[in-house]
Design a protein around this motif. Structure first.
Motif, PDB file in Angstrom:
ATOM      1  N   ASN A   4       0.826  -1.211   0.000  1.00 14.99           N
ATOM      2  CA  ASN A   4       0.000   0.000   0.000  1.00 14.99           C
ATOM      3  C   ASN A   4       0.858   1.258   0.000  1.00 14.99           C
ATOM      4  O   ASN A   4       0.599   2.206   0.718  1.00 14.99           O
ATOM      5  N   HIS A   5       1.933   1.247  -0.793  1.00 15.97           N
ATOM      6  CA  HIS A   5       2.845   2.382  -0.949  1.00 15.97           C
ATOM      7  C   HIS A   5       3.624   2.694   0.316  1.00 15.97           C
ATOM      8  O   HIS A   5       4.194   3.761   0.455  1.00 15.97           O
ATOM      9  N   LYS A   6       3.635   1.796   1.266  1.00 13.58           N
ATOM     10  CA  LYS A   6       4.458   1.939   2.453  1.00 13.58           C
ATOM     11  C   LYS A   6       5.453   0.791   2.448  1.00 13.58           C
ATOM     12  O   LYS A   6       5.160  -0.291   1.985  1.00 13.58           O
ATOM     13  N   ILE A   7       6.604   1.036   2.987  1.00 12.33           N
ATOM     14  CA  ILE A   7       7.668   0.031   2.972  1.00 12.33           C
ATOM     15  C   ILE A   7       7.588  -0.821   4.234  1.00 12.33           C
ATOM     16  O   ILE A   7       7.481  -0.293   5.345  1.00 12.33           O
ATOM     17  N   SER A  38      -4.641  -4.652   9.727  1.00 12.51           N
ATOM     18  CA  SER A  38      -3.771  -4.407  10.882  1.00 12.51           C
ATOM     19  C   SER A  38      -2.405  -5.046  10.697  1.00 12.51           C
ATOM     20  O   SER A  38      -1.387  -4.468  11.097  1.00 12.51           O
ATOM     21  N   LEU A  39      -2.349  -6.210  10.085  1.00 13.46           N
ATOM     22  CA  LEU A  39      -1.057  -6.850   9.812  1.00 13.46           C
ATOM     23  C   LEU A  39      -0.215  -5.989   8.878  1.00 13.46           C
ATOM     24  O   LEU A  39       0.992  -5.841   9.082  1.00 13.46           O
ATOM     25  N   VAL A  40      -0.853  -5.392   7.879  1.00 10.53           N
ATOM     26  CA  VAL A  40      -0.132  -4.495   6.971  1.00 10.53           C
ATOM     27  C   VAL A  40       0.364  -3.269   7.740  1.00 10.53           C
ATOM     28  O   VAL A  40       1.521  -2.867   7.598  1.00 10.53           O
ATOM     29  N   ARG A  41      -0.491  -2.693   8.563  1.00 10.99           N
ATOM     30  CA  ARG A  41      -0.092  -1.519   9.350  1.00 10.99           C
ATOM     31  C   ARG A  41       1.089  -1.854  10.262  1.00 10.99           C
ATOM     32  O   ARG A  41       2.042  -1.087  10.355  1.00 10.99           O
ATOM     33  N   HIS A  42       1.003  -2.995  10.928  1.00  9.67           N
ATOM     34  CA  HIS A  42       2.075  -3.431  11.831  1.00  9.67           C
ATOM     35  C   HIS A  42       3.394  -3.559  11.063  1.00  9.67           C
ATOM     36  O   HIS A  42       4.427  -3.033  11.493  1.00  9.67           O
ATOM     37  N   ALA A  43       3.355  -4.224   9.923  1.00 11.87           N
ATOM     38  CA  ALA A  43       4.568  -4.477   9.131  1.00 11.87           C
ATOM     39  C   ALA A  43       5.214  -3.192   8.628  1.00 11.87           C
ATOM     40  O   ALA A  43       6.428  -3.140   8.419  1.00 11.87           O
ATOM     41  N   THR A  44       4.405  -2.149   8.453  1.00 14.87           N
ATOM     42  CA  THR A  44       4.933  -0.890   7.931  1.00 14.87           C
ATOM     43  C   THR A  44       5.250   0.115   9.034  1.00 14.87           C
ATOM     44  O   THR A  44       5.548   1.275   8.765  1.00 14.87           O
ATOM     45  N   GLY A  45       5.183  -0.332  10.298  1.00 11.43           N
ATOM     46  CA  GLY A  45       5.568   0.531  11.413  1.00 11.43           C
ATOM     47  C   GLY A  45       4.476   1.459  11.902  1.00 11.43           C
ATOM     48  O   GLY A  45       4.761   2.397  12.643  1.00 11.43           O
ATOM     49  N   ASP A  46       3.231   1.199  11.526  1.00 11.06           N
ATOM     50  CA  ASP A  46       2.084   1.941  12.065  1.00 11.06           C
ATOM     51  C   ASP A  46       1.590   1.131  13.252  1.00 11.06           C
ATOM     52  O   ASP A  46       0.941   0.105  13.085  1.00 11.06           O
ATOM     53  N   TRP A  47       1.907   1.575  14.446  1.00 10.68           N
ATOM     54  CA  TRP A  47       1.669   0.786  15.662  1.00 10.68           C
ATOM     55  C   TRP A  47       0.238   0.858  16.167  1.00 10.68           C
ATOM     56  O   TRP A  47      -0.089   0.272  17.186  1.00 10.68           O
ATOM     57  N   GLY A  48      -0.624   1.569  15.477  1.00 10.23           N
ATOM     58  CA  GLY A  48      -2.045   1.550  15.804  1.00 10.23           C
ATOM     59  C   GLY A  48      -2.401   2.380  17.011  1.00 10.23           C
ATOM     60  O   GLY A  48      -1.904   3.483  17.213  1.00 10.23           O
ATOM     61  N   ASP A  49      -3.256   1.806  17.844  1.00  5.75           N
ATOM     62  CA  ASP A  49      -3.873   2.499  18.971  1.00  5.75           C
ATOM     63  C   ASP A  49      -3.061   2.326  20.249  1.00  5.75           C
ATOM     64  O   ASP A  49      -3.532   1.748  21.230  1.00  5.75           O
ATOM     65  N   LEU A  50      -1.835   2.832  20.214  1.00 13.81           N
ATOM     66  CA  LEU A  50      -0.960   2.822  21.380  1.00 13.81           C
ATOM     67  C   LEU A  50      -0.716   4.264  21.817  1.00 13.81           C
ATOM     68  O   LEU A  50      -0.879   5.197  21.029  1.00 13.81           O
ATOM     69  N   SER A  51      -0.268   4.428  23.042  1.00 15.51           N
ATOM     70  CA  SER A  51       0.119   5.757  23.510  1.00 15.51           C
ATOM     71  C   SER A  51       1.361   6.209  22.743  1.00 15.51           C
ATOM     72  O   SER A  51       2.087   5.385  22.169  1.00 15.51           O
TER      73      SER A  51
END
Length: 99
Positions: A4-7, A38-51
């Motif tokens: 998705n255009h993220k590394i 969410s797996l894609v977000r995790h792999a690209t360093g988007d840690w989601g709903d964390l502080s």
């Protein structure tokens, strides 16, 4: 690898699901979509709903080769955690209560 255009930031190893997550994926297409995205977000360093503090800790852990934890929530669906082990051999998708 580009997703998705993220590394992709790190190898995730084998992806495993807890029984609870696996069972809900089989029953609920919206939840299955949440897990996939969410797996894609995790792999690209988007840690989601964390502080912000936890996100900074993940950024450091990424550089230092330590365990990574992400959390993702979507209205109407259960919260999930994604954990990649320090040696990057396994990434687990689980509900927080299964930890």
């Amino acid at each position: 690898m580009v997703t998705n255009h993220k590394i992709v930031q790190f190898p995730m190893g084998q992806t495993v699901l807890t029984r609870g997550v696996n069972d809900l994926i089989a029953e609920d297409a919206a939840f299955a979509k949440l897990v996939t995205e969410s797996l894609v977000r995790h792999a690209t360093g988007d840690w989601g709903d964390l502080s912000e503090e936890d996100k900074e800790e993940n950024d450091l852990s990424l550089k230092e080769g330590l365990r990574l934890l992400s959390a993702y929530e979507t209205e109407g669906l259960p919260k999930i955690w994604i954990i990649t082990e320090a040696d990057r051999s396994v990434t687990t998708v689980l509900f927080p209560e299964e930890y």
